[in-house]
Design a protein around this motif. Structure first.
Motif, PDB file in Angstrom:
ATOM      1  N   SER A  42       0.797  -1.251   0.176  1.00 45.92           N
ATOM      2  CA  SER A  42       0.053   0.156  -0.027  1.00 45.92           C
ATOM      3  C   SER A  42       0.762   1.241   0.051  1.00 45.92           C
ATOM      4  O   SER A  42       0.333   2.352  -0.358  1.00 45.92           O
ATOM      5  N   LEU A  43       2.176   1.133   0.300  1.00 43.99           N
ATOM      6  CA  LEU A  43       3.012   2.452   0.296  1.00 43.99           C
ATOM      7  C   LEU A  43       3.177   2.792  -1.171  1.00 43.99           C
ATOM      8  O   LEU A  43       3.812   3.882  -1.159  1.00 43.99           O
ATOM      9  N   GLU A 310      21.414  -0.393  10.019  1.00 48.70           N
ATOM     10  CA  GLU A 310      20.315  -0.324  11.147  1.00 48.70           C
ATOM     11  C   GLU A 310      19.161  -0.411  10.365  1.00 48.70           C
ATOM     12  O   GLU A 310      18.920  -0.055   9.082  1.00 48.70           O
ATOM     13  N   ARG A 311      18.067  -0.755  10.839  1.00 52.04           N
ATOM     14  CA  ARG A 311      16.882  -0.977  10.355  1.00 52.04           C
ATOM     15  C   ARG A 311      16.049   0.340   9.894  1.00 52.04           C
ATOM     16  O   ARG A 311      15.965   1.391  10.811  1.00 52.04           O
ATOM     17  N   VAL A 312      15.515   0.599   8.685  1.00 52.15           N
ATOM     18  CA  VAL A 312      14.724   1.680   8.434  1.00 52.15           C
ATOM     19  C   VAL A 312      13.471   1.239   7.822  1.00 52.15           C
ATOM     20  O   VAL A 312      13.274   0.438   7.077  1.00 52.15           O
ATOM     21  N   ASP A 313      12.386   1.579   8.721  1.00 56.01           N
ATOM     22  CA  ASP A 313      11.055   0.996   8.313  1.00 56.01           C
ATOM     23  C   ASP A 313      10.656   1.794   7.254  1.00 56.01           C
ATOM     24  O   ASP A 313      10.566   3.160   7.060  1.00 56.01           O
ATOM     25  N   PRO A 314       9.944   1.174   5.952  1.00 52.31           N
ATOM     26  CA  PRO A 314       9.661   2.088   4.915  1.00 52.31           C
ATOM     27  C   PRO A 314       8.253   2.653   5.054  1.00 52.31           C
ATOM     28  O   PRO A 314       8.148   3.737   4.268  1.00 52.31           O
ATOM     29  N   GLU A 315       7.538   2.463   6.128  1.00 51.57           N
ATOM     30  CA  GLU A 315       6.453   3.127   6.561  1.00 51.57           C
ATOM     31  C   GLU A 315       7.039   4.508   6.895  1.00 51.57           C
ATOM     32  O   GLU A 315       6.358   5.571   6.682  1.00 51.57           O
ATOM     33  N   GLN A 316       7.836   4.724   7.717  1.00 52.43           N
ATOM     34  CA  GLN A 316       8.455   6.055   8.205  1.00 52.43           C
ATOM     35  C   GLN A 316       9.071   6.705   6.999  1.00 52.43           C
ATOM     36  O   GLN A 316       9.050   7.919   6.720  1.00 52.43           O
ATOM     37  N   ALA A 318       8.058   6.384   3.822  1.00 53.86           N
ATOM     38  CA  ALA A 318       7.281   7.002   3.155  1.00 53.86           C
ATOM     39  C   ALA A 318       6.638   8.317   3.524  1.00 53.86           C
ATOM     40  O   ALA A 318       6.291   9.266   2.824  1.00 53.86           O
ATOM     41  N   VAL A 319       6.551   8.360   4.940  1.00 52.28           N
ATOM     42  CA  VAL A 319       5.976   9.692   5.791  1.00 52.28           C
ATOM     43  C   VAL A 319       6.943  10.756   5.484  1.00 52.28           C
ATOM     44  O   VAL A 319       6.575  11.832   5.267  1.00 52.28           O
ATOM     45  N   SER A 320       8.353  10.538   5.696  1.00 52.00           N
ATOM     46  CA  SER A 320       9.475  11.646   5.421  1.00 52.00           C
ATOM     47  C   SER A 320       9.293  12.020   3.966  1.00 52.00           C
ATOM     48  O   SER A 320       9.332  13.339   3.743  1.00 52.00           O
ATOM     49  N   LEU A 321       8.968  11.296   3.112  1.00 58.99           N
ATOM     50  CA  LEU A 321       8.910  11.389   1.578  1.00 58.99           C
ATOM     51  C   LEU A 321       7.709  12.312   1.181  1.00 58.99           C
ATOM     52  O   LEU A 321       7.872  13.353   0.425  1.00 58.99           O
ATOM     53  N   ASN A 322       6.712  12.154   1.843  1.00 58.03           N
ATOM     54  CA  ASN A 322       5.394  12.764   1.685  1.00 58.03           C
ATOM     55  C   ASN A 322       5.260  13.929   2.498  1.00 58.03           C
ATOM     56  O   ASN A 322       4.350  14.955   2.422  1.00 58.03           O
TER      57      ASN A 322
END
Length: 323
Positions: A42-43, A310-316, A318-322
């Protein structure tokens, strides 16, 4: 070892024949992909193009890709052309239970562009996306912003588009320059040579935002999650330079002072200093130990990557890009 004349011209525009596209269309396309891929599907919203991968039940990578949404119920996966058919055949076994159709797009043209990207976008009447990992679409093309010290874009369009490609490089030197930028970005695309060989974390995929640990099940998810939460990943993608005038083969062993294999080559390219830079999956102890490294008899040295492991959550992401 491949003996190719070292040349790293400035990126203008070059045909990227090593890439391919697999389209997934249909009313169940998102639901189908959600059960197969490491991305939170959905991202992929027509702007953000998350990195993703497909795994065996044992968590080994069959392919890694970038996922774009081109329209309602229409997704496109960008991946190595050596994995196009095998991934399509693998996914078709599951797609039969969904309203989803898989199409290998063999007539697309892929061009990597930097200085000449705007001129190419003007011909296609499409805007260049600004942020890394985002894309723009039109009826005839899509453009994806790639990472790297040099601003660059991947442009993809049908070969019947009215675009003048005669001036676009179509040689190994141009593709070498593009591949060098991938290497310096710490980005490795899996090929058929090492398919079903690595956990996603071994290619630093979670550090690049290519794994969602917040989504539901997908093939291989249990193994991938267990390796992450139990700290069981003992091999990592590292960047290396070697003093040589020939490219090493994929899978070639990096050895230490005791001639013990401590890593294997994933991708390599000539640099501007007359040597080679590469990405190799290495034993994590190598970064902690003071030991010399060698590859096919040549001296090798570890180089830094542009991101932390280190782990980068794609959910976060997506938020930063938008935002």
């Amino acid at each position: 070892m491949a003996t190719v004349t070292a040349s790293t011209p400035a990126l203008g525009s070059v045909r990227l024949n090593h890439l391919a596209a697999l389209d997934v269309k249909g009313a169940d396309a998102e639901k189908f992909l959600q059960g197969q891929t490491s991305a939170q599907v959905s991202l992929a919203d027509g702007y953000f193009a998350p990195l993703t991968c497909f795994c065996t039940p044992k968590g080994r990578m069959l392919a890694n890709a970038q996922l774009m949404r081109l329209g309602e119920d229409h997704y496109r996966l960008l991946l190595s052309n050596t994995l196009l058919d095998s991934l399509a055949n693998h996914l078709k076994k599951f797609a039969a239970f969904y309203r989803a159709e898989l199409t290998t797009q063999r007539d697309l043209i892929f061009i990597g562009a930097s200085d000449e990207a705007q001129a190419l976008a003007d011909q296609l009447d499409i805007e260049l996306p600004v942020q890394v990992g985002t894309h723009t679409n039109s009826d005839q093309a899509c453009v994806l912003r790639y990472p790297g010290e040099t601003a660059r874009w991947l442009v993809c369009f049908d070969n019947d588009s009215q675009v003048d490609v005669a001036s676009v490089q179509d040689d190994q030197a141009g593709r070498n320059a593009w591949q060098l930028e991938d290497i310096r970005s710490g980005l490795a695309w899996l090929t058929d040579t090492q398919q079903d060989h690595f956990l996603p974390q071994m290619l630093n995929w979670e550090a690049l935002g290519g794994i969602s640990f917040k989504k539901g099940c997908y093939t291989g998810q249990e193994v991938v999650a267990r390796a992450h939460f139990r700290g069981q990943v003992k091999k990592r993608l590292m960047r290396i330079s070697i003093e040589t005038t020939a490219l090493p083969e994929v899978g070639a062993s990096v050895v230490n002072d005791d001639d013990k294999a401590v890593g294997e080559v994933v991708v390599s390219a000539f640099n501007d200093q007359g040597g080679v830079e590469l990405l190799a999956v290495m034993n994590t102890k190598v970064a902690e130990e003071e030991t010399s490294l060698f590859l096919t008899g040549a001296s090798a040295a570890l180089l830094s990557l542009p991101y932390a492991i280190e782990r980068v959550d794609p959910e976060q992401l997506a938020v930063s890009l938008n935002g």
